[in-house]
Scaffold this active site. Structure first.
Site, mmCIF file in Angstrom:
data_model
loop_
_atom_site.group_PDB
_atom_site.id
_atom_site.type_symbol
_atom_site.label_atom_id
_atom_site.label_comp_id
_atom_site.label_asym_id
_atom_site.label_seq_id
_atom_site.Cartn_x
_atom_site.Cartn_y
_atom_site.Cartn_z
ATOM 1 N N SER A 147 0.839 -1.200 0.000
ATOM 2 C CA SER A 147 0.000 0.000 0.000
ATOM 3 C C SER A 147 0.877 1.254 0.000
ATOM 4 O O SER A 147 1.628 1.480 -0.938
ATOM 5 C CB SER A 147 -0.952 -0.056 1.200
ATOM 6 O OG SER A 147 -2.015 0.848 1.062
ATOM 7 N N GLU B 52 -8.319 -2.185 -3.211
ATOM 8 C CA GLU B 52 -7.533 -3.032 -4.097
ATOM 9 C C GLU B 52 -7.845 -2.738 -5.560
ATOM 10 O O GLU B 52 -6.940 -2.770 -6.416
ATOM 11 C CB GLU B 52 -7.780 -4.510 -3.788
ATOM 12 C CG GLU B 52 -6.731 -5.439 -4.366
ATOM 13 C CD GLU B 52 -5.353 -5.245 -3.743
ATOM 14 O OE1 GLU B 52 -4.384 -5.791 -4.296
ATOM 15 O OE2 GLU B 52 -5.239 -4.549 -2.710
ATOM 16 N N HIS C 48 -7.486 -5.860 -0.190
ATOM 17 C CA HIS C 48 -6.378 -5.147 0.444
ATOM 18 C C HIS C 48 -6.131 -5.758 1.824
ATOM 19 O O HIS C 48 -6.492 -5.167 2.848
ATOM 20 C CB HIS C 48 -6.776 -3.673 0.551
ATOM 21 C CG HIS C 48 -5.657 -2.705 0.342
ATOM 22 N ND1 HIS C 48 -4.972 -2.583 -0.843
ATOM 23 C CD2 HIS C 48 -5.112 -1.777 1.179
ATOM 24 C CE1 HIS C 48 -4.072 -1.623 -0.746
ATOM 25 N NE2 HIS C 48 -4.127 -1.123 0.484
#
Length: 354
Positions: free
Chosen positions: A189, A301, A333
């Site tokens: 991330s 995501e 994610h």
């Protein structure tokens, strides 16, 4: 992946892309209306459900958070003493080293990689020394202009300086004796874009960079606003204290889409991964908050995938052939999917560091 080739794993894209004269990526979907609708939905989720939320929804953990097999290593910095957690390679080598960077909600006690995965001892068992810096919430692991004036931050973040000067100095000294060159850096991330940035501007240190669900096109419409909202949500940080207002050149300096030629010219081995956003094996919601976090992770995501695809097109447009792309058909994610990527990239990482 072999030298001189671009590898795409799980490639299911159905887009057409081009670059304008200004270097901005244009996506020209074959099914324009449906894809635009999905892109708008992902962008809306990214703003309404800020970028850090899904990191809380990590799913099943792989260990008991604190690993007694690791050691605390402290290094002085302009931010004060910073702790890193270190796993030594099982074969005793000191040349193969990787830094693993955390996400937006990085904690001050342990790195998320240790809390939620077993990749520290796993990589060490494969002959790779693992270093997990601790801290850096909402920092993007960069050097800030000033302390955040929204949350009473006392010191100015200087994470790029720490990771490229203070930390390697400490790791090279004393009983560790780790190599300062041909090091790997991998992040999730927030840490994904940071990993590519560090490798782009410090090629003598980093020979390998991995972005897992990273945001690699932060100049795209809506991205700067989304990052602003996310950092406010994750600790009340003011993004203007980091890179200045949106028109400041520091934003471009830290955008992988913009500095892509550096990665090509440096010959940096790069690994880029983002999943589809569709729930997979690690998504097992049972409570309302689980369902909320799953929905958040889906949107995040999807946005990371759009960013990573744009970066892929950018690298292809400049003739870069030093990247492996891995785009799984399922995954949100979440840490479980990122742990899987470490397992996938292990051989590639080992071959291109040290």
């Amino acid at each position: 992946m072999r030298d001189g080739s671009v590898t795409v794993l799980g490639d299911t894209a159905n887009e057409e892309h081009s670059l304008t004269d200004t270097g901005v990526s244009e996506v020209r979907p074959r099914k324009r209306i449906g894809r635009l609708r999905r892109a708008a939905m992902a962008l809306g989720l990214s703003i309404a459900l800020p970028l850090g939320l899904a990191v809380v929804a990590v799913g099943p953990t792989a260990n008991a958070a604190f690993d007694p097999g690791a050691q605390d290593v402290w290094a002085d910095s302009a931010m004060g003493p910073i702790k890193s957690r270190v796993w030594r390679a099982s074969d005793g080598n000191r040349n193969k080293v990787v830094y693993l960077l955390d996400g937006l909600r990085a904690r001050t006690d342990l790195n998320g990689w240790e809390i939620e995965t077993n990749v520290g001892p796993f990589l060490a068992s494969q002959g790779i020394n693992v270093v997990m810096p601790v801290g850096g919430q909402s920092s993007f692991y960069t050097d800030w202009y000033a302390p955040s004036n929204f949350n009473g931050q006392k010191t100015t973040y200087k994470w790029e300086t720490f990771l490229t000067q203070n930390l390697p100095d400490r790791l090279a000294a004393g009983d560790l004796g780790f190599s300062r060159s041909r090091v790997g850096v991998v992040g999730i991330s927030m840490g994904g874009s940071a990993a590519l940035t560090l490798a782009a501007y410090h090629p003598n240190q980093f020979s390998y960079a991995g972005s897992l669900s990273g945001y690699l096109n932060i100049s795209a419409p809506g991205m700067r606003e989304a990052i602003r909202v996310a950092m406010l949500d994750s600790g009340g940080y003011n993004v203007d204290s980091m890179w200045g207002p949106p028109w400041n050149p520091a934003w471009l300096r830290n955008d992988p889409f913009v500095f892509a030629p550096r990665l090509r010219d440096n010959g940096t081995r790069v690994w880029v991964s983002a999943a589809s956003g569709l729930p997979g094996v690690y998504n097992t919601p049972q409570t309302p908050i689980d369902y909320f976090n799953t929905a958040t992770g889906m949107g995040l995501e999807a946005l990371a995938l759009a960013n990573s695809r744009a970066f892929q097109v950018r690298m292809a447009s400049i003739g870069a052939n030093n990247v492996t792309y891995n785009f799984p058909a399922q995954g949100t994610h979440m840490w479980g999917y990122w742990q899987d990527q470490i397992y996938n990239m292990k051989n590639d990482l080992y071959a291109n560091i040290g």
